[in-house]
Design an enzyme around this catalytic site. Structure first.
Site, mmCIF file in Angstrom:
data_model
loop_
_atom_site.group_PDB
_atom_site.id
_atom_site.type_symbol
_atom_site.label_atom_id
_atom_site.label_comp_id
_atom_site.label_asym_id
_atom_site.label_seq_id
_atom_site.Cartn_x
_atom_site.Cartn_y
_atom_site.Cartn_z
ATOM 1 N N ARG A 166 -5.348 1.023 -9.498
ATOM 2 C CA ARG A 166 -5.116 0.226 -8.765
ATOM 3 C C ARG A 166 -3.870 -1.129 -9.660
ATOM 4 N NH1 ARG A 166 -3.955 -4.485 -6.307
ATOM 5 N NH2 ARG A 166 -5.154 -5.056 -5.023
ATOM 6 N N ASP A 171 -1.980 -8.458 -5.943
ATOM 7 C CA ASP A 171 -1.528 -8.079 -3.602
ATOM 8 C C ASP A 171 -0.182 -7.993 -3.602
ATOM 9 O OD1 ASP A 171 -2.980 -7.212 -2.106
ATOM 10 O OD2 ASP A 171 -4.158 -8.882 -2.157
ATOM 11 N N GLU A 174 1.371 -5.545 2.239
ATOM 12 C CA GLU A 174 0.638 -4.013 3.160
ATOM 13 C C GLU A 174 1.225 -3.328 4.246
ATOM 14 O OE1 GLU A 174 -2.324 -2.196 2.833
ATOM 15 O OE2 GLU A 174 -2.799 -4.070 1.152
ATOM 16 N N ARG A 214 -10.678 4.292 -7.111
ATOM 17 C CA ARG A 214 -9.209 3.609 -8.271
ATOM 18 C C ARG A 214 -9.837 3.236 -9.459
ATOM 19 N NH1 ARG A 214 -5.474 0.819 -3.960
ATOM 20 N NH2 ARG A 214 -8.051 -0.871 -4.385
#
Length: 344
Positions: A166, A171, A174, A214
């Site tokens: 990650r 961010d 999505e 992750r």
């Protein structure tokens, strides 16, 4: 007058007497030789057993005797020391630098915030995470060109053999999954990250694991078609600079890899905002669509899921009251007085 006289030199000796003396001396010599050649028989069985055990012990001790002085000689000591040191050095290098981690959960805790992983990107799952096949040592030890050190390409061969990473500090929008709709610019972010990293060697400075098995890492990549060539690029910074992601915002669990990285990432996000690049295209415009960050999108989806679960649970309870089932109908037949809802 006879043969002996007073004026003659020598001793007064008789020839017969001298012969007798010679015979006595010869007898004495024979007796001494006989005593020397004589071996007395064993006195008892106990004496013989003790002598045999003593001789056996002496033989074993002579066989087990080892001369350690030969190892102190330089011609033996130096090669032995070099061979032992070489073996220990190879073991140390293998355990510290050439140990391969199949998955993120296998990474040793000593690597976090101090070591990095070198690997080849095998798949990109979303706009901010991907998988690598760990190749410790890289091409120097044979990864990619030795026949027995090839990076697998088939999906079956890669199962349970890749590290899920990650990206730290960012961010991305999505994609559509779990029945949720895709966020604007999610497809663009995923396509850019795939073209930028797929099948390339990257170096990931791992910080810590997360709750999804992750590892959060700051990832760098080198590309030939860059200026200058093979310049090391921070993948998180490049996404923020192009407006394909936002700085990760959360109440807890935020990981940037250091205050310097956080400052750099926020400056890149501000630059993309001012230039209205990527997902910031309609940000701040009058009459434009309301901007929703990936964090706000996740929060909204979670609230919708919670409301849907509560409504489904209430509807299922009402259906249970309306349709009591076989057991409920039998109880009503046995108990004819009804319930409070019937007014009784």
């Amino acid at each position: 007058m006879g043969w002996w006289s007073l004026g003659s030199s020598g001793s007064k000796a008789d020839p017969e007497k001298s012969k007798a003396n010679d015979s006595k001396s010869s007898n004495r010599r024979q007796q001494e030789e006989g005593e020397q050649s004589f071996i007395p028989p064993p006195l008892t069985s106990r004496t013989s057993s003790s002598s045999s055990s003593k001789s056996t012990t002496d033989w074993n001790s002579s066989l087990n005797a080892f001369d350690w002085s030969q190892f102190k000689q330089p011609r033996n000591l130096i090669p032995t020391a070099l061979l032992t040191g070489g073996i220990l050095f190879v073991v140390y290098v293998q355990r510290r630098y050439l140990r391969r981690f199949p998955e993120a959960t296998d990474i040793s805790s000593s690597y976090f915030r101090s070591r990095s992983l070198l690997g080849r990107v095998t798949s990109v799952g979303d706009g901010d995470n991907f998988r690598i096949f760990h190749t410790p040592g890289g091409r120097l030890v044979g990864w990619g060109w030795l026949p027995w050190m090839k990076v697998p390409t088939a999906r079956k061969e890669l199962k349970d053999k890749t590290v899920h990473i990650r990206l730290a500090g960012v961010d991305a929008p999505e994609l559509a999954h779990f029945g949720r709709p895709a966020q604007p610019y999610a497809y663009e972010a995923h396509m850019w990250l795939t073209s930028y990293l797929m099948n390339r060697r990257v170096r990931a400075y791992v910080h810590r694991p997360d709750q999804y098995k992750r590892v959060i890492a700051t990832v760098y990549v080198r590309r030939w078609l860059d200026f200058p060539p093979l310049r090391r690029r921070d993948v998180s910074y490049e996404m923020l600079r192009r407006g394909l992601a936002t700085v990760y915002e959360a109440k807890s669990g935020v990981e940037f890899g250091g205050t310097e990285n956080e400052r750099k990432y926020r400056e890149a996000e501000m630059l993309a905002k001012n230039r209205r690049q990527g997902l910031w295209k309609d940000f701040g415009k009058r009459g434009g669509v309301n901007f929703e960050s990936p964090r706000e999108y996740k929060t909204r989806m979670q609230s919708l899921d919670m409301s849907a679960e509560s409504s489904s649970s209430s509807s299922s309870s009402s259906n249970t009251e309306k349709n009591p089932g076989l057991v409920g109908s039998l109880l009503r037949k046995v108990w004819p007085f009804g319930s409070k809802k019937d007014g009784t």
